[in-house]
Motif scaffolding. Structure first.
Motif, PDB file in Angstrom:
ATOM      1  N   UNK A  84      15.395  31.136 -25.443  1.00 31.09           N
ATOM      2  CA  UNK A  84      15.351  32.445 -24.780  1.00 31.09           C
ATOM      3  C   UNK A  84      16.714  32.789 -24.168  1.00 31.09           C
ATOM      4  N   UNK A  85      17.323  31.817 -23.507  1.00 33.02           N
ATOM      5  CA  UNK A  85      18.631  32.039 -22.876  1.00 33.02           C
ATOM      6  C   UNK A  85      19.697  32.345 -23.924  1.00 33.02           C
ATOM      7  N   UNK A  86      19.725  31.570 -24.989  1.00 37.26           N
ATOM      8  CA  UNK A  86      20.709  31.819 -26.051  1.00 37.26           C
ATOM      9  C   UNK A  86      20.533  33.204 -26.672  1.00 37.26           C
ATOM     10  N   UNK A  87      19.299  33.587 -26.924  1.00 38.58           N
ATOM     11  CA  UNK A  87      19.040  34.908 -27.496  1.00 38.58           C
ATOM     12  C   UNK A  87      19.463  36.019 -26.547  1.00 38.58           C
ATOM     13  N   UNK A  88      19.219  35.828 -25.265  1.00 34.08           N
ATOM     14  CA  UNK A  88      19.626  36.826 -24.282  1.00 34.08           C
ATOM     15  C   UNK A  88      21.141  36.984 -24.248  1.00 34.08           C
ATOM     16  N   UNK A  89      21.856  35.869 -24.240  1.00 36.18           N
ATOM     17  CA  UNK A  89      23.319  35.916 -24.237  1.00 36.18           C
ATOM     18  C   UNK A  89      23.829  36.549 -25.524  1.00 36.18           C
ATOM     19  N   UNK A  90      23.270  36.144 -26.648  1.00 35.33           N
ATOM     20  CA  UNK A  90      23.693  36.691 -27.946  1.00 35.33           C
ATOM     21  C   UNK A  90      23.470  38.206 -27.973  1.00 35.33           C
ATOM     22  N   UNK A  91      22.323  38.650 -27.549  1.00 36.80           N
ATOM     23  CA  UNK A  91      22.029  40.082 -27.554  1.00 36.80           C
ATOM     24  C   UNK A  91      22.954  40.836 -26.607  1.00 36.80           C
TER      25      UNK A  91
END
Length: 131
Positions: A104-111
């Motif tokens: 979830x954290x990685x996806x948030x940063x990527x987005x």
């Protein structure tokens, strides 16, 4: 036929621009990158200016010197079809070594990074619609 030629020229120009941007981000001179990649300085210069269509081997060497995946350059060069590659979100979701919170954290940063480049993420679109 002119449309095909224009498409190839456009792709080569975009590939060259991407390589130049990555080189500059890495604070490398064109001469230094050529040395690291094991290609000639004039050849690399022609690639960056979109004047040469580099071989897969040259792209692999350049990618290695820039610490990029060769696949990323192959897709940009039209050697590989980008549709065959999983998206970043798919790759994160499929990684068995990450916890759900890490994913979830990685996806948030990527987005958020993608949003900084003028792209609207799916979450932003939904938030705007629900406003």
């Amino acid at each position: 036929m002119a449309d095909v030629r224009h498409g190839v020229e456009q792709r080569l120009a975009e590939l060259g621009e991407f390589i130049r941007e990555q080189r500059e981000t890495a604070s490398l001179s064109i001469r230094r990158l050529a040395d690291l990649a094991g290609v000639s300085n004039p050849y690399l210069s022609q690639i960056e200016r979109g004047l040469r269509n580099p071989s897969a081997e040259s792209l692999r060497k350049i990618a290695h010197a820039l610490r990029l995946s060769a696949e990323s350059l192959y897709v940009r060069a039209g050697i590989l079809d980008g549709a065959d590659r999983p998206s970043v979100a798919d790759a994160i979701a499929a990684d068995p070594q990450l916890t759900a919170d890490q994913k979830h954290t990685l996806l948030t940063v990527y987005e958020s990074f993608r949003g900084q480049h003028g792209r609207t993420t799916a979450r932003e679109s939904t938030a705007d619609e629900n406003g």
